[in-house]
Design a protein around this motif. Structure first.
Motif, mmCIF file in Angstrom:
data_model
loop_
_atom_site.group_PDB
_atom_site.id
_atom_site.type_symbol
_atom_site.label_atom_id
_atom_site.label_comp_id
_atom_site.label_asym_id
_atom_site.label_seq_id
_atom_site.Cartn_x
_atom_site.Cartn_y
_atom_site.Cartn_z
ATOM 1 N N GLU A 75 -5.077 -17.179 5.922
ATOM 2 C CA GLU A 75 -4.361 -17.598 7.127
ATOM 3 C C GLU A 75 -3.041 -16.853 7.329
ATOM 4 O O GLU A 75 -2.410 -17.005 8.362
ATOM 5 N N SER A 76 -2.604 -16.059 6.375
ATOM 6 C CA SER A 76 -1.329 -15.353 6.556
ATOM 7 C C SER A 76 -1.493 -14.221 7.560
ATOM 8 O O SER A 76 -2.609 -13.821 7.899
ATOM 9 N N TRP A 77 -0.360 -13.693 8.029
ATOM 10 C CA TRP A 77 -0.395 -12.660 9.054
ATOM 11 C C TRP A 77 -1.176 -11.437 8.581
ATOM 12 O O TRP A 77 -1.860 -10.790 9.357
ATOM 13 N N ALA A 78 -1.082 -11.110 7.283
ATOM 14 C CA ALA A 78 -1.801 -9.966 6.728
ATOM 15 C C ALA A 78 -2.555 -10.402 5.482
ATOM 16 O O ALA A 78 -2.151 -11.338 4.791
ATOM 17 N N VAL A 79 -3.674 -9.697 5.190
ATOM 18 C CA VAL A 79 -4.490 -10.004 4.020
ATOM 19 C C VAL A 79 -4.694 -8.731 3.203
ATOM 20 O O VAL A 79 -4.397 -7.621 3.655
ATOM 21 N N HIS A 80 -5.214 -8.892 2.004
ATOM 22 C CA HIS A 80 -5.497 -7.734 1.162
ATOM 23 C C HIS A 80 -6.714 -6.986 1.699
ATOM 24 O O HIS A 80 -7.703 -7.605 2.103
ATOM 25 N N PRO A 81 -6.687 -5.644 1.696
ATOM 26 C CA PRO A 81 -7.780 -4.868 2.292
ATOM 27 C C PRO A 81 -8.974 -4.631 1.381
ATOM 28 O O PRO A 81 -10.016 -4.163 1.842
ATOM 29 N N ALA A 82 -8.828 -4.926 0.082
ATOM 30 C CA ALA A 82 -9.906 -4.574 -0.848
ATOM 31 C C ALA A 82 -9.851 -5.418 -2.111
ATOM 32 O O ALA A 82 -8.793 -5.941 -2.474
ATOM 33 N N ASP A 83 -10.988 -5.549 -2.766
ATOM 34 C CA ASP A 83 -11.020 -6.050 -4.139
ATOM 35 C C ASP A 83 -10.415 -4.955 -5.011
ATOM 36 O O ASP A 83 -10.901 -3.809 -4.991
ATOM 37 N N SER A 84 -9.394 -5.262 -5.773
ATOM 38 C CA SER A 84 -8.679 -4.185 -6.453
ATOM 39 C C SER A 84 -7.575 -4.744 -7.343
ATOM 40 O O SER A 84 -7.395 -5.961 -7.451
ATOM 41 N N VAL A 85 -6.826 -3.824 -7.949
ATOM 42 C CA VAL A 85 -5.608 -4.147 -8.674
ATOM 43 C C VAL A 85 -4.444 -3.490 -7.939
ATOM 44 O O VAL A 85 -4.528 -2.316 -7.548
ATOM 45 N N ILE A 86 -3.380 -4.231 -7.703
ATOM 46 C CA ILE A 86 -2.181 -3.650 -7.089
ATOM 47 C C ILE A 86 -1.374 -2.969 -8.190
ATOM 48 O O ILE A 86 -0.888 -3.617 -9.111
ATOM 49 N N THR A 87 -1.244 -1.653 -8.088
ATOM 50 C CA THR A 87 -0.510 -0.896 -9.106
ATOM 51 C C THR A 87 0.940 -0.635 -8.713
ATOM 52 O O THR A 87 1.783 -0.406 -9.568
ATOM 53 N N GLN A 88 1.225 -0.636 -7.407
ATOM 54 C CA GLN A 88 2.600 -0.467 -6.933
ATOM 55 C C GLN A 88 2.796 -1.335 -5.696
ATOM 56 O O GLN A 88 1.892 -1.451 -4.868
ATOM 57 N N ALA A 89 3.979 -1.912 -5.557
ATOM 58 C CA ALA A 89 4.355 -2.671 -4.365
ATOM 59 C C ALA A 89 5.871 -2.596 -4.257
ATOM 60 O O ALA A 89 6.579 -3.166 -5.084
ATOM 61 N N ALA A 90 6.372 -1.873 -3.254
ATOM 62 C CA ALA A 90 7.817 -1.631 -3.208
ATOM 63 C C ALA A 90 8.233 -1.204 -1.805
ATOM 64 O O ALA A 90 7.403 -0.770 -1.003
ATOM 65 N N LYS A 263 0.699 -11.332 -5.023
ATOM 66 C CA LYS A 263 -0.031 -10.318 -5.780
ATOM 67 C C LYS A 263 -0.184 -10.783 -7.217
ATOM 68 O O LYS A 263 0.519 -11.669 -7.686
ATOM 69 N N GLY A 264 -1.126 -10.192 -7.908
ATOM 70 C CA GLY A 264 -1.374 -10.555 -9.291
ATOM 71 C C GLY A 264 -2.064 -9.399 -9.983
ATOM 72 O O GLY A 264 -2.123 -8.285 -9.448
ATOM 73 N N PRO A 265 -2.606 -9.633 -11.171
ATOM 74 C CA PRO A 265 -3.281 -8.546 -11.876
ATOM 75 C C PRO A 265 -4.474 -7.998 -11.099
ATOM 76 O O PRO A 265 -4.826 -6.842 -11.215
ATOM 77 N N SER A 266 -5.107 -8.851 -10.285
ATOM 78 C CA SER A 266 -6.174 -8.379 -9.405
ATOM 79 C C SER A 266 -6.167 -9.234 -8.144
ATOM 80 O O SER A 266 -5.713 -10.377 -8.155
ATOM 81 N N VAL A 267 -6.658 -8.649 -7.042
ATOM 82 C CA VAL A 267 -6.683 -9.364 -5.762
ATOM 83 C C VAL A 267 -8.061 -9.214 -5.146
ATOM 84 O O VAL A 267 -8.835 -8.322 -5.500
ATOM 85 N N ARG A 268 -8.356 -10.092 -4.195
ATOM 86 C CA ARG A 268 -9.634 -10.086 -3.501
ATOM 87 C C ARG A 268 -9.436 -9.713 -2.036
ATOM 88 O O ARG A 268 -8.441 -10.102 -1.412
ATOM 89 N N VAL A 269 -10.383 -8.980 -1.488
ATOM 90 C CA VAL A 269 -10.334 -8.625 -0.078
ATOM 91 C C VAL A 269 -10.255 -9.898 0.768
ATOM 92 O O VAL A 269 -10.884 -10.913 0.454
ATOM 93 N N ASN A 270 -9.445 -9.846 1.806
ATOM 94 C CA ASN A 270 -9.251 -10.916 2.788
ATOM 95 C C ASN A 270 -8.383 -12.073 2.278
ATOM 96 O O ASN A 270 -8.088 -12.993 3.039
ATOM 97 N N ALA A 271 -7.964 -12.042 1.011
ATOM 98 C CA ALA A 271 -7.060 -13.085 0.527
ATOM 99 C C ALA A 271 -5.685 -12.900 1.146
ATOM 100 O O ALA A 271 -5.261 -11.778 1.464
ATOM 101 N N ALA A 272 -4.960 -14.004 1.336
ATOM 102 C CA ALA A 272 -3.649 -13.959 1.984
ATOM 103 C C ALA A 272 -2.703 -13.028 1.239
ATOM 104 O O ALA A 272 -2.570 -13.092 0.016
ATOM 105 N N LEU A 273 -2.034 -12.157 1.984
ATOM 106 C CA LEU A 273 -1.067 -11.237 1.402
ATOM 107 C C LEU A 273 0.305 -11.893 1.271
ATOM 108 O O LEU A 273 1.043 -11.628 0.332
ATOM 109 N N ILE A 274 0.620 -12.754 2.232
ATOM 110 C CA ILE A 274 1.926 -13.414 2.240
ATOM 111 C C ILE A 274 1.722 -14.917 2.096
ATOM 112 O O ILE A 274 0.955 -15.518 2.846
ATOM 113 N N GLN A 275 2.369 -15.502 1.147
ATOM 114 C CA GLN A 275 2.213 -16.929 0.872
ATOM 115 C C GLN A 275 2.996 -17.780 1.856
ATOM 116 O O GLN A 275 4.120 -17.434 2.220
#
Length: 281
Positions: A75-90, A263-275
Motif C-alpha cells: 500500500e505504500s507509494w512505492a514498492v520493491h521491483p524485484a525479489d532480491s537483496v538490497i546491497t546499497q541504499a543511500a 529493507k532487510g537482508p532480502s526483499v520481495r517484489v511488490n512489498a512496501a518500500l516505505i513503511q
C-alpha cells in the motif's frame, strides 16, 4: 579471479550459456533438469505459475511468472521491483552513487543522460542484487507513465561481491537498460544492469530493446509518444539469468526514504518500500 575474468570472452560466453539454458530437451529430461535446478537453488516450486514439468527448459523455468496474487502489491507509494537483496541504499549526493565501501560512480556516466543530475541528484538510490534463487522478472515500483528508455551497450562483468569491490566503475561499464517513469512526484529510473551469463535483458513493453545481441552494440534512446501507462506492480521486463537492478528516485522522496525505508537482508517484489502512511509523500 581477476586475470581469468579479464581474458574470458564474457559477451560471447554469456550468449552461449543463454542458448544452453534455453535448449529444449525431451520433456522427461527437461523435467528432471528443472527439478534438480530448483532443488540446488532451493526454489519454491509451489510459487511458480505452472507445474515445473510444463516448462520446456531451465531457461524457460528461470524466467517463470509467479502464481497470481502470490506477491500482493503493497500500500505504500512505492514498492520493491524485484525479489532480491538490497546491497546499497543511500542518497545521491553531488551526483555520486556508492558501488561498494570506498568505491563510487557517477550518476551521469551510469545513465548517459545529460539531464540526470537535474532529475536525480539529491535524491535516493537503491541497488538490488538478484541471485539464481530469485524470481527474475522486474516490476514497476510506482504508478506513472514510461516516457524514455535508454539502452547502453557495454561489458558483461560479474556483479557479485568480489566484482563490486574490485572493478572500478563496474556499473558504468556494464551493459544496462534505463526505463524512466514519470510520476506525480517526479521521474523514477529503473536500471537493468547486465552481467556475465545474463543472456538477455528483455523489456515486457518493447521487444525491440534487448541486451547482448549479435552485431553492433549501439546506444539507443527511445522516447514514447504518447507515454506508456504503467501501474505499481506491472511487469517491466526480465533477466534471462541473474543480475542487478538500480532504482533512482528524485529529491522529493528522500526524506521519506531516510525516515521510513523498509529493507532487510532480502526483499520481495511488490512489498512496501516505505513503511506506514506518514511517509511525507
Amino acid at each position: 579471479m581477476s586475470v581469468i575474468t579479464r581474458v574470458l570472452p564474457k559477451r560471447r560466453m554469456s550468449r552461449w550459456i543463454g542458448h544452453l539454458m534455453h535448449w529444449e530437451p525431451p520433456a522427461f529430461l527437461a523435467s528432471l533438469m528443472i527439478k534438480a535446478f530448483a532443488s540446488f537453488y532451493k526454489i519454491d516450486l509451489d510459487e511458480a505459475e505452472k507445474p515445473y514439468n510444463q516448462y520446456k527448459s531451465i531457461g524457460d523455468f528461470f524466467v517463470r511468472r509467479l502464481k497470481t496474487g502470490i506477491r500482493p502489491v503493497g500500500e505504500s507509494w512505492a514498492v520493491h521491483p524485484a525479489d532480491s537483496v538490497i546491497t546499497q541504499a543511500a542518497p545521491i549526493d553531488g551526483g555520486t552513487m556508492i558501488q561498494a565501501k570506498g568505491i563510487t560512480y557517477k550518476l551521469e556516466d551510469f545513465t548517459q543522460d545529460p539531464e540526470a543530475k537535474k532529475k536525480w541528484a539529491g535524491g535516493f538510490f537503491l541497488t538490488y542484487y538478484l541471485c539464481p534463487t530469485d524470481y527474475h522478472r522486474v516490476h514497476s515500483p510506482v504508478d506513472g507513465e514510461i516516457t524514455d528508455v535508454r539502452y547502453m551497450p557495454g561489458q558483461l562483468w560479474p556483479v557479485n561481491e568480489w566484482s563490486t569491490t574490485h572493478i572500478k566503475d563496474l556499473f558504468t561499464v556494464n551493459e544496462r537498460v534505463l526505463v524512466e517513469i514519470e510520476t506525480d512526484l517526479g521521474p523514477v529510473g529503473v536500471v537493468f544492469v547486465g552481467a556475465t551469463n545474463v543472456g538477455h535483458i528483455v523489456l515486457s513493453f518493447d521487444d525491440k530493446v534487448r541486451g547482448n545481441q549479435k552485431g553492433p552494440h549501439i546506444f539507443q534512446h527511445k522516447r514514447y509518444t504518447p507515454p506508456i501507462p504503467v501501474h505499481k506492480g506491472s511487469e517491466l521486463g526480465m533477466f534471462r539469468m541473474g543480475s542487478t537492478v538500480v532504482m533512482l528516485y528524485p529529491p522529493s522522496f528522500r526524506q521519506a526514504f531516510e525516515n521510513s525505508l523498509h529493507k532487510g537482508p532480502s526483499v520481495r517484489v511488490n512489498a512496501a518500500l516505505i513503511q506506514g502512511k506518514s511517509s511525507g509523500l
